[in-house]
Scaffold this motif. Structure first.
Motif, short mmCIF file in Angstrom:
data_model
loop_
_atom_site.label_atom_id
_atom_site.label_comp_id
_atom_site.label_asym_id
_atom_site.label_seq_id
_atom_site.Cartn_x
_atom_site.Cartn_y
_atom_site.Cartn_z
N GLN A 1 38.80 -55.53 -3.91
CA GLN A 1 37.39 -55.48 -4.24
C GLN A 1 37.22 -54.81 -5.59
O GLN A 1 37.91 -53.83 -5.89
CB GLN A 1 36.61 -54.72 -3.16
N ALA A 2 36.32 -55.34 -6.41
CA ALA A 2 36.27 -54.95 -7.82
C ALA A 2 35.93 -53.49 -8.01
O ALA A 2 36.65 -52.77 -8.72
CB ALA A 2 35.28 -55.84 -8.57
N TRP A 3 34.85 -53.00 -7.41
CA TRP A 3 34.48 -51.62 -7.71
C TRP A 3 35.37 -50.61 -6.98
O TRP A 3 35.41 -49.44 -7.36
CB TRP A 3 33.00 -51.35 -7.52
N ALA A 4 36.11 -51.07 -5.96
CA ALA A 4 37.14 -50.20 -5.38
C ALA A 4 38.32 -50.07 -6.34
O ALA A 4 38.83 -48.97 -6.56
CB ALA A 4 37.60 -50.75 -4.03
N ALA A 5 38.75 -51.19 -6.94
CA ALA A 5 39.82 -51.14 -7.93
C ALA A 5 39.39 -50.33 -9.15
O ALA A 5 40.15 -49.52 -9.69
CB ALA A 5 40.23 -52.55 -8.34
N GLY A 6 38.15 -50.53 -9.60
CA GLY A 6 37.65 -49.81 -10.77
C GLY A 6 37.50 -48.32 -10.56
O GLY A 6 37.47 -47.55 -11.53
N SER A 7 37.40 -47.89 -9.30
CA SER A 7 37.21 -46.46 -9.02
C SER A 7 38.37 -45.62 -9.55
O SER A 7 38.18 -44.46 -9.94
CB SER A 7 37.03 -46.23 -7.52
N ALA A 8 39.58 -46.18 -9.58
CA ALA A 8 40.73 -45.43 -10.09
C ALA A 8 40.50 -45.00 -11.53
O ALA A 8 40.81 -43.86 -11.92
CB ALA A 8 42.00 -46.28 -9.99
N PHE A 9 39.91 -45.88 -12.33
CA PHE A 9 39.72 -45.59 -13.75
C PHE A 9 38.52 -44.67 -13.99
O PHE A 9 38.54 -43.85 -14.91
CB PHE A 9 39.57 -46.90 -14.52
N MET A 10 37.50 -44.78 -13.15
CA MET A 10 36.38 -43.87 -13.27
C MET A 10 36.80 -42.45 -12.88
O MET A 10 36.40 -41.47 -13.53
CB MET A 10 35.22 -44.34 -12.38
N LEU A 11 37.62 -42.34 -11.85
CA LEU A 11 38.11 -41.02 -11.43
C LEU A 11 38.99 -40.40 -12.51
O LEU A 11 38.88 -39.20 -12.81
CB LEU A 11 38.90 -41.15 -10.13
N LEU A 12 39.84 -41.20 -13.12
CA LEU A 12 40.71 -40.67 -14.17
C LEU A 12 39.88 -40.22 -15.37
O LEU A 12 40.15 -39.15 -15.95
CB LEU A 12 41.73 -41.73 -14.59
N GLN A 13 38.90 -41.00 -15.76
CA GLN A 13 38.04 -40.60 -16.88
C GLN A 13 37.33 -39.29 -16.57
O GLN A 13 37.20 -38.41 -17.43
CB GLN A 13 37.02 -41.68 -17.18
N ALA A 14 36.87 -39.13 -15.31
CA ALA A 14 36.20 -37.90 -14.92
C ALA A 14 37.13 -36.70 -15.06
O ALA A 14 36.71 -35.62 -15.48
CB ALA A 14 35.67 -38.02 -13.49
#
Length: 703
Positions: A622-635
């Motif tokens: 799922q797209a926003w589940a996959a994208g969560s890894a990159f948002m967490l890293l940016q945070a």
């Protein structure tokens, strides 16, 4: 048919453009929810391989790291008596390798004889096509269907045809590289004679009808095209690498999943929401995915903004929940949508997509400095903010509310859109019109963004939008804050009564930077308390609240994208340690999910030695589940990029636990590309730029 396997088979998915395939670990399409789908229609509903009357035994199966190829390794159960050229169990190796390309599945079936005598291997196939609409597969019932024509057989396979009630003739085929022999209706057999040590190959194709027939050269040519297409999608944007092999595997898998889900549309790249049920453009999901990955790949955001602007509503339609300026929620291409049996052909029943669209446009401009694109979007942005203002003006409290205009639409129109997701402290379901707390935060962010953009394109209106943003912020603080809980309530119902429930929705206010510091800290403290934080992520509803249920869809489960938004919000408030803790929980959950985080999982508290509990029907990937890894890293890294001024801002960076360095390769900053390096240095994390010999990019670090 004998199966011999008591355990349920894992499902594997492949996707290419508007086609996707769901099959079990044997490679078969056999269960009611499996199939090969094109444009929201299941054009092949059965494709099973048997060895005679027996299902082969599974050795292993997997999808390759790049998400292009599915491979299953099988072996025979005892075939027939030895004197009939049969084989004892485990002497025949069968490898199934398949991929999708141009709305067709290509498969190679390789048979190898490890026995000491010639063996007769009967490859039997069971085939069918029901042309069911995606919503039928999901459980919707129809009063009438179109005409399913009898299958047409020829020397090389079957063709299936369906005349839809929408006047569209749909067709598919299953064809083989060797002529099959009919065994029964919808069942054919190809007998392969294998001498000792011999290898034989069979090629099959299923999907939309095309000229020619399967062959080795055709398989290789199409495989090469499929790999090139995937590599092109995976090359987009910056890449993350570290000294941690497992962490890097998570980053690569998340990147591969986003590449798999992203389709190349005429407006640019667009991430489809998820497989199997949501492999189509969604508005909210795509905007949030674009926000999650904006720092690494602004091109995805551009594609999302352009597509959504193109499909912005121009007129009122209660059936579609449409109004001028509103941004779409979902679009479908199946028969039921075309006939308006359901409103989802082009549906606008999402209250939050429109303000998020504006917020994404503002974030995109800051990230890239691309004024030309945003200027092109300006009419769509004006129409969007005018819709927000009209809705707020019609509400007694001046809030952005929703109430579905048609009984066929969604009852709840925020991201928690299940029917029981909005409720009061005593468990009563809220009645509309409903004002969700996070939606008001999005609306505030949209007004603030329009004020910033207005300074460039409409200075007079900028002051108006600033005033409205301030007024909305004051209303949120007055109507949603619960002093007795030191937290924000979930929503206001149609009577103006607060749903005094603690949910993760309040964490989204931190993401848009709305609460004052004291209240933001109080919210963050509770989000990281045992009531919310499971050890894997943030629950959607706090433990102890009415309707809390860790195995529900929205009332106590963990959604990785939701946790990532909360983490990003807390990081923006300076609570970097909370973001790092949430990243660690998500990473360790990913390890248990084979590095592919699902749409959601159950909200049980983490216990030592036990994995997270899967939600049984979650989309994966799922797209926003996959994208969560990159948002967490940016945070965690505290990175913000100012493209117009070619400047990278880094604020109090932290590295994931156990990781000593992180390198963001090929990061676009304005018209430059650099490597951004983070390295542990004692108790601090150092950041520096590599690959910028001319010093064209500035790095500002605050610790």
């Amino acid at each position: 048919m004998e199966t011999g396997d008591a355990a349920p088979l894992t499902r594997y998915v492949l996707k290419d453009g508007d086609s996707f395939l769901v099959a079990n670990s044997l490679g078969d399409i056999s269960a009611p929810s499996e199939g090969f789908f094109v444009h929201d229609t299941r054009i092949v509903s059965r494709y099973e391989l048997l060895l005679g009357d027996l299902e082969p035994a599974l050795l292993s199966s997997a999808v390759t790291q790049d998400n292009v190829l599915f491979v299953a390794h099988l072996t025979n159960r005892a075939l027939s008596a030895i004197d009939e050229m049969g084989a004892p169990e485990g002497l025949i190796h069968i490898a199934r390798s398949r991929f999708l390309c141009r709305e067709r599945m290509f498969e190679r079936i390789t048979c190898m004889n490890y026995g000491d005598r010639t063996t007769r291997v009967p490859l039997r196939f069971r085939l069918a096509a029901d042309f069911a609409d995606m919503f039928e597969v999901r459980g919707s019932r129809r009063d009438a269907r179109g005409r399913l024509l009898g299958p047409e057989s020829d020397e090389w396979g079957y063709a299936f045809r369906y005349e839809g009630l929408d006047g569209v003739a749909r067709a598919s085929s299953v064809v083989f590289s060797r002529p099959p022999s009919p065994v029964a209706p919808g069942e054919v057999e190809i007998v392969v004679m294998l001498e000792p040590g011999a290898v034989e190959e069979l090629y099959t194709e299923i999907g939309v009808i095309r000229e020619g027939r399967p062959a080795r050269a055709r398989y290789r040519d199409e495989a090469s095209l499929a790999r090139r297409n995937m590599r092109r999608r995976q090359r987009r944007g910056a890449r993350v690498a570290s000294g941690g092999p497992l962490f890097d595997q998570w980053m690569r898998r998340s990147r591969s999943d986003l590449a798999l889900l992203t389709s190349e549309l005429d407006t640019g790249p667009y991430p489809y929401a998820g497989i199997p049920w949501f492999s189509t453009p969604f508005g909210r999901d795509a905007v949030i995915t674009a926000l999650q990955t904006l720092w690494l790949d602004p091109g995805l955001a551009k594609g999302v903004l352009t597509f959504l602007a193109k499909h912005q509503a121009k007129e009122e339609s209660p059936f579609l929940d449409a109004a001028p300026g509103k941004i779409m929620h979902e679009t479908r291409k199946g028969e039921m949508s075309a006939l308006k049996e359901l409103p989802f052909g082009l549906y606008y029943g999402g209250v939050d997509t429109t303000p998020l669209f504006i917020a994404l446009a503002g974030a995109y401009l800051k990230r890239t400095g691309d004024t030309d694109t945003v200027q092109t979007l300006w009419p769509a942005l004006l129409a969007a903010v005018q819709w927000i203002e009209r809705v707020c003006d019609a509400d007694p409290n001046g809030l952005l509310v929703y109430a579905r205009a048609s009984e066929r639409g969604l009852a709840n129109q925020g991201w928690k859109d299940s029917g029981d997701a909005v409720f009061h402290a005593d468990g009563r379901l809220a009645e509309g019109p409903i004002a969700l707390v996070e939606v008001q935060g999005y609306a505030h962010a949209a007004l603030r963004t329009m004020a910033e953009l207005g300074e460039r394109w409409d200075p007079r209106a900028a002051a108006h939008w600033t005033r409205r943003a301030d007024e909305l912020r004051a209303t949120i603080e007055e109507r949603f804050w619960m002093p007795e809980h030191a937290y924000y309530g979930l929503a206001l119902d149609g009577a103006g009564e607060l749903c005094a429930v603690r949910t993760s929705n309040a964490g989204h206010l931190l993401y848009v930077g709305l609460p004052p510091t004291e209240r933001a800290m109080a919210v963050a403290q509770q989000l990281m308390s045992p009531a919310f934080f499971t050890g894997w992520g943030v629950r959607t509803v706090a433990r102890g609240e009415s309707r809390f249920n860790p195995i529900s869809y929205h009332n106590g489960s963990v959604w990785p994208h939701d946790s990532a938004v909360c983490a990003s919000g807390m990081a923006r408030q300076g609570i970097r340690g909370a973001a790092t803790k949430l990243l660690r929980g998500a990473f360790e959950a990913a390890v248990h999910f084979d590095m592919r985080i699902p749409e959601l999982f159950c909200g049980f508290a983490r216990t030592q030695g036990a994995p997270p509990v899967a939600y049984p029907v979650a989309c994966l990937p799922q797209a926003w589940a996959a994208g969560s890894a990159f948002m967490l890293l940016q945070a965690c890294l505290g990175v913000e990029i100012d493209g117009a001024n070619r400047t990278i801002h880094v604020h109090r960076p932290e590295l994931p636990p156990g990781i000593q360095d992180v390198v963001v390769h090929d990061l676009a900053v304005g018209d430059q590309r650099v490597d951004l390096v983070f390295r542990s240095s004692g108790t601090r994390v150092a950041a520096f730029i590599d690959g910028d010999a001319d010093g064209a990019v500035s790095l500002l670090v605050r610790n």
